[in-house]
Structures are given as C-alpha cells and as structure tokens.
Write a protein that holds these residues in place. Structure first.
Motif, PDB file in Angstrom:
ATOM      1  N   MET A  97       0.838  -1.198   0.000  1.00 22.07           N
ATOM      2  CA  MET A  97       0.000   0.000   0.000  1.00 22.07           C
ATOM      3  C   MET A  97       0.871   1.245   0.000  1.00 22.07           C
ATOM      4  SD  MET A  97      -1.544  -0.135   3.925  1.00 22.07           S
ATOM      5  CE  MET A  97      -2.814   1.005   3.556  1.00 22.07           C
ATOM      6  N   MET A  98       0.325   2.306  -0.565  1.00 19.98           N
ATOM      7  CA  MET A  98       0.986   3.615  -0.549  1.00 19.98           C
ATOM      8  C   MET A  98       0.633   4.313   0.763  1.00 19.98           C
ATOM      9  SD  MET A  98       2.610   3.880  -3.446  1.00 19.98           S
ATOM     10  CE  MET A  98       3.025   5.603  -3.429  1.00 19.98           C
ATOM     11  N   THR A  99       1.585   5.075   1.285  1.00 23.72           N
ATOM     12  CA  THR A  99       1.400   5.738   2.564  1.00 23.72           C
ATOM     13  C   THR A  99       2.451   6.828   2.711  1.00 23.72           C
ATOM     14  OG1 THR A  99       1.165   5.307   4.947  1.00 23.72           O
ATOM     15  CG2 THR A  99       2.881   4.083   3.791  1.00 23.72           C
ATOM     16  N   ASN A 100       2.505   7.410   3.870  1.00 21.23           N
ATOM     17  CA  ASN A 100       3.579   8.333   4.236  1.00 21.23           C
ATOM     18  C   ASN A 100       4.326   7.752   5.414  1.00 21.23           C
ATOM     19  OD1 ASN A 100       1.193  10.683   3.499  1.00 21.23           O
ATOM     20  ND2 ASN A 100       3.131  10.751   2.427  1.00 21.23           N
ATOM     21  N   ILE A 101       5.618   8.073   5.501  1.00 17.76           N
ATOM     22  CA  ILE A 101       6.438   7.672   6.638  1.00 17.76           C
ATOM     23  C   ILE A 101       6.528   8.872   7.578  1.00 17.76           C
ATOM     24  CG2 ILE A 101       8.707   6.846   7.404  1.00 17.76           C
ATOM     25  CD1 ILE A 101       7.161   4.841   5.629  1.00 17.76           C
ATOM     26  N   VAL A 102       6.306   8.629   8.862  1.00 16.28           N
ATOM     27  CA  VAL A 102       6.352   9.671   9.881  1.00 16.28           C
ATOM     28  C   VAL A 102       7.204   9.178  11.041  1.00 16.28           C
ATOM     29  CG1 VAL A 102       4.096  10.627   9.252  1.00 16.28           C
ATOM     30  CG2 VAL A 102       4.225   8.837  10.992  1.00 16.28           C
ATOM     31  N   GLY A 103       7.479  10.066  11.985  1.00 18.20           N
ATOM     32  CA  GLY A 103       8.182   9.674  13.208  1.00 18.20           C
ATOM     33  C   GLY A 103       9.688   9.556  13.056  1.00 18.20           C
ATOM     34  N   VAL A 104      10.220  10.056  11.945  1.00 14.87           N
ATOM     35  CA  VAL A 104      11.660  10.022  11.711  1.00 14.87           C
ATOM     36  C   VAL A 104      12.003  11.194  10.794  1.00 14.87           C
ATOM     37  CG1 VAL A 104      11.477   8.481   9.703  1.00 14.87           C
ATOM     38  CG2 VAL A 104      13.585   8.514  11.018  1.00 14.87           C
ATOM     39  N   GLU A 105      13.195  11.745  10.952  1.00 12.57           N
ATOM     40  CA  GLU A 105      13.631  12.788  10.022  1.00 12.57           C
ATOM     41  C   GLU A 105      13.709  12.178   8.628  1.00 12.57           C
ATOM     42  OE1 GLU A 105      17.290  15.915   9.196  1.00 12.57           O
ATOM     43  OE2 GLU A 105      17.448  14.499  10.857  1.00 12.57           O
TER      44      GLU A 105
END
Length: 139
Positions: A97-105
C-alpha cells in the motif's frame, strides 16, 4: 488549534469497512475465502482468483519499507510537513500500500529499504488516515 488543510478521505461503499477500521485504530484489508490470499485496494472480488467470497480482516499493522520518494514540493495542505516521504510498504500479510512515513527525520539515511515499520493513525477531520513509522520509534 487550527484545522488541518490536508485532504480528508471520502469513503465509498467499497472502502467504508476500511475507514471504519481506521476509526477504531485498526488497519484492515480484504482476504479471499477461496484462495486465502489477502489483497488491497478494496474491491468486491478477489484479484487473484476472481471469487466474490471475500472478508475484511484486521492486519497486525506491521510492514516493511519497499520504496519511497522524498517530496520537497508539498502538495496543497502538506506545506508544513515538507520534506515528507511518499512510500510503498508491504504488510506482513503480503499486500502493498501507498502511505507516508512519519516519526523520523526524512532523509535517505533514515529510510533504509526493508526497514521495519508499524502503522499509526493521523486524525483528519472525522477520519483517521493510516501512516507508518519505524517499528522502534516512540509513539
């Protein structure tokens, strides 16, 4: 607190069970009762065998990073998030699935391929959107 300008998903009859799950903090995909394979994006018949005997199941919420692009020119509503990662992840259940990565620079050094991830949810209006962060990151 100001309201988010990010787009809010609009459920369809086919996607409503997915969004009902995200509202409860669950990431759901469909599973064919015939061939026993999981799939995503939501649709009424199994893309593997064509069976209409499908069910919604809750995933474990774990994934690995398959690919990504770092976007430095934010889309409308995402101006405060740049740069941000648009990613392809593969769930433990075998679907992508397509998504965004968060919680990291968001730098290439912090986004190694095959990195272990876990789902988190971002509230947008009355909808919860699934995003992923490194598995070891604090929530």
């Amino acid at each position: 607190m100001t309201a988010s300008r990010k787009p809010v998903p609009k459920p369809t009859p086919e996607t409503q069970p997915f969004w009902d799950g995200t509202a409860r903090g669950e990431l759901r995909v469909q599973r064919c009762r015939g061939c026993k394979r999981h799939y995503f994006y939501p649709r009424p018949a199994c893309p593997h065998c064509g069976s209409g005997d499908v069910a919604w199941v809750t995933t474990g919420g774990r994934a690995t990073l398959v690919s990504y692009v770092i976007n430095h020119r934010p889309a409308p509503g995402f101006e405060d998030d740049g740069p941000y990662a648009i990613a392809l992840v593969e769930l433990e259940e075998g679907v992508r699935m397509m998504t965004n990565i968060v919680g990291v620079e968001i730098t290439p050094e912090n986004l190694p391929l095959d990195m272990e991830l876990r789902v988190v949810f971002e509230q947008r209006g009355d909808m919860a959107v699934p995003l992923f962060q490194p598995a070891g990151a604090a929530r």
